[in-house]
Design an enzyme around this catalytic site. Sequence first.
Site, PDB file in Angstrom:
ATOM      1  N   ARG A  82     -74.621   5.951   2.649  1.00  0.00           N
ATOM      2  CA  ARG A  82     -72.462   4.964   3.147  1.00  0.00           C
ATOM      3  C   ARG A  82     -71.666   5.845   3.078  1.00  0.00           C
ATOM      4  O   ARG A  82     -70.336   5.810   3.301  1.00  0.00           O
ATOM      5  CB  ARG A  82     -72.822   4.129   1.708  1.00  0.00           C
ATOM      6  CG  ARG A  82     -73.258   3.066   1.429  1.00  0.00           C
ATOM      7  CD  ARG A  82     -73.486   2.508   3.018  1.00  0.00           C
ATOM      8  NE  ARG A  82     -74.735   0.889   2.825  1.00  0.00           N
ATOM      9  CZ  ARG A  82     -74.146   0.000   3.945  1.00  0.00           C
ATOM     10  NH1 ARG A  82     -74.438   0.426   4.825  1.00  0.00           N
ATOM     11  NH2 ARG A  82     -75.253  -1.528   3.235  1.00  0.00           N
ATOM     12  N   ASN A  87     -75.586   4.977  10.495  1.00  0.00           N
ATOM     13  CA  ASN A  87     -74.856   3.742  10.986  1.00  0.00           C
ATOM     14  C   ASN A  87     -73.372   3.673  10.042  1.00  0.00           C
ATOM     15  O   ASN A  87     -73.073   3.246   8.956  1.00  0.00           O
ATOM     16  CB  ASN A  87     -75.570   2.877  10.900  1.00  0.00           C
ATOM     17  CG  ASN A  87     -76.530   1.806   9.970  1.00  0.00           C
ATOM     18  OD1 ASN A  87     -77.005   2.698   9.487  1.00  0.00           O
ATOM     19  ND2 ASN A  87     -76.295   1.140   9.207  1.00  0.00           N
ATOM     20  N   HIS A 140     -85.548   0.428  15.101  1.00  0.00           N
ATOM     21  CA  HIS A 140     -85.307  -0.816  14.613  1.00  0.00           C
ATOM     22  C   HIS A 140     -85.625  -1.831  14.810  1.00  0.00           C
ATOM     23  O   HIS A 140     -84.909  -2.403  15.719  1.00  0.00           O
ATOM     24  CB  HIS A 140     -84.200  -1.431  13.632  1.00  0.00           C
ATOM     25  CG  HIS A 140     -83.765  -2.373  12.878  1.00  0.00           C
ATOM     26  ND1 HIS A 140     -83.078  -2.617  11.459  1.00  0.00           N
ATOM     27  CD2 HIS A 140     -83.996  -3.976  12.845  1.00  0.00           C
ATOM     28  CE1 HIS A 140     -82.562  -3.869  11.550  1.00  0.00           C
ATOM     29  NE2 HIS A 140     -83.456  -4.612  12.176  1.00  0.00           N
ATOM     30  N   HIS A 159     -89.942  -0.238   9.175  1.00  0.00           N
ATOM     31  CA  HIS A 159     -89.928  -1.585   8.047  1.00  0.00           C
ATOM     32  C   HIS A 159     -90.476  -2.986   8.993  1.00  0.00           C
ATOM     33  O   HIS A 159     -89.826  -3.781   8.856  1.00  0.00           O
ATOM     34  CB  HIS A 159     -88.886  -1.721   7.420  1.00  0.00           C
ATOM     35  CG  HIS A 159     -86.912  -2.360   8.341  1.00  0.00           C
ATOM     36  ND1 HIS A 159     -87.055  -2.376   9.633  1.00  0.00           N
ATOM     37  CD2 HIS A 159     -85.824  -1.175   7.957  1.00  0.00           C
ATOM     38  CE1 HIS A 159     -85.981  -2.435  10.401  1.00  0.00           C
ATOM     39  NE2 HIS A 159     -85.208  -1.505   9.541  1.00  0.00           N
ATOM     40  N   ASP A 172     -85.609   2.069   2.298  1.00  0.00           N
ATOM     41  CA  ASP A 172     -84.076   1.266   3.846  1.00  0.00           C
ATOM     42  C   ASP A 172     -83.263   0.829   2.343  1.00  0.00           C
ATOM     43  O   ASP A 172     -82.622  -0.309   2.784  1.00  0.00           O
ATOM     44  CB  ASP A 172     -84.709   0.222   4.503  1.00  0.00           C
ATOM     45  CG  ASP A 172     -83.594  -0.194   5.334  1.00  0.00           C
ATOM     46  OD1 ASP A 172     -82.423   0.212   5.731  1.00  0.00           O
ATOM     47  OD2 ASP A 172     -83.539  -2.062   5.843  1.00  0.00           O
ATOM     48  N   GLY A 186     -78.939  -5.921   2.848  1.00  0.00           N
ATOM     49  CA  GLY A 186     -79.503  -4.268   2.389  1.00  0.00           C
ATOM     50  C   GLY A 186     -79.471  -4.903   1.039  1.00  0.00           C
ATOM     51  O   GLY A 186     -78.046  -5.518   0.523  1.00  0.00           O
TER      52      GLY A 186
END
Length: 448
Positions: A67, A97, A181, A239, A313, A332
């Site tokens: 983050r 991201n 993804h 994932h 993840d 998430g």
Amino acid sequence: MKKKTILIKNAKIVNEGSVTEGDILIEGEYIKEISDSISAKSSDVIVVDIEGNYVFPGVIDDQVHFREPGLTHKGNIASESRAAIAGGITSFIEMPNTNPQTTTVEKLEEKFEVASKTSHANYSFMFGGTNDNLEEILKVNPKTVAGLKLFLGSSTGNMLVDDPKVLEKIFSSTDMVISVHCEDEATIRKNLQEHIEVYGDDIPMSKHPIIRSEEACYLSSSKAIELAKKTGARLHVFHLSTGKETSLFSNKIPLKDKKITAEVCIHHLWFSDEDYDKKGTHIKWNPAVKTAKDRDQLWEALLDDRIDVIATDHAPHTLEEKNNVYTKAPSGGPLVQHALVAMIEMFHKDKISLPKIAQKMAHNPAILFQVEKRGYVKEGYFADLVIVDINNPWTVNKDNILYKCGWSPFEGTTFRSRITHTFLNGTLVYNNFKVLDVKAGKRLTFNR
């Protein structure tokens, strides 16, 4: 400064397919010797007698979202890497991201700079691909960066790469591992709109795996694999969440020779759609946790080596954010502190062996990303080691959660095993629920 020498005595060493009893001598940052019995040669040697507990290689988590920058109210590199070493994760690969996104070399280096000052664990980052940054992708040095990440589903807004020509060009232009993804955006949008028409914003959580459906996952994964085969690209599918997708992968060749590989995450191995009633948005992930049958098929593919890696993840959000109605609650959840003990719980349930856990969480990420001198308990390798007491129960609660967001999908779960020590580059960084005030993390390097 004199190199520190540490002698770990009476260990059960989980490494390369077996569990062996012995001692481990650490000199400076490296494992100097592994033998049946090693004696301390001088009074300067720090002896740690672990009395028959298990030593695992430090876990390498190939997919986390810490983050920083821009979303640091949820977590940051310092806070989440602290939680990681408490969970036996000694190296992480973080995703692009953030805000701003890591889609230029300049932004990538800024993240490395932050991590060099604040990370409690070893670190690397993925570079993000977009519809219009091929020029930047080609500037990335594969010897110093983990790989390239592409979002083929809108999990992260405008990082969606949905131009087929651009995709083919990226796949054809780089030798880096391309991690993807995979969820088909058009399918998800259609499903979501249909559910909004019926329920408005307050869609029942049980509908999440119907909206982000098996079809959406399989359509995207199969297209990515087809493109990788066409271009010869090195593809890693993140994932997996459906049994159907497991049929796309092979176990016929060794991992080091595979061009197309797959990962499964802790939550898709642990939870199923039966848990939505109790856990609600706290187990809302993209891709969605699906049926118990999907979970069983993921386990089968993991154990027969069609799936190569277990990751987390890890993607923290605040409780305030998560406790929204379906359309407003982000996907998430935080997982790094509890990933290894969750897998060892599955060992207790006879689902997986301890050496298989080490293979999928340490050896295989090291092979797949060509991480230099990590992922094994081996002479000459960095001393990234995790000591586990596999019969010492504890319960996850607010008081022992280290994530900045302060919650866990495992709250109330009692694990039969606990991590007692984590060594990072030869330094003790975690000891019995306490993260020590020492930063020993290093930038990962790659044998490419």
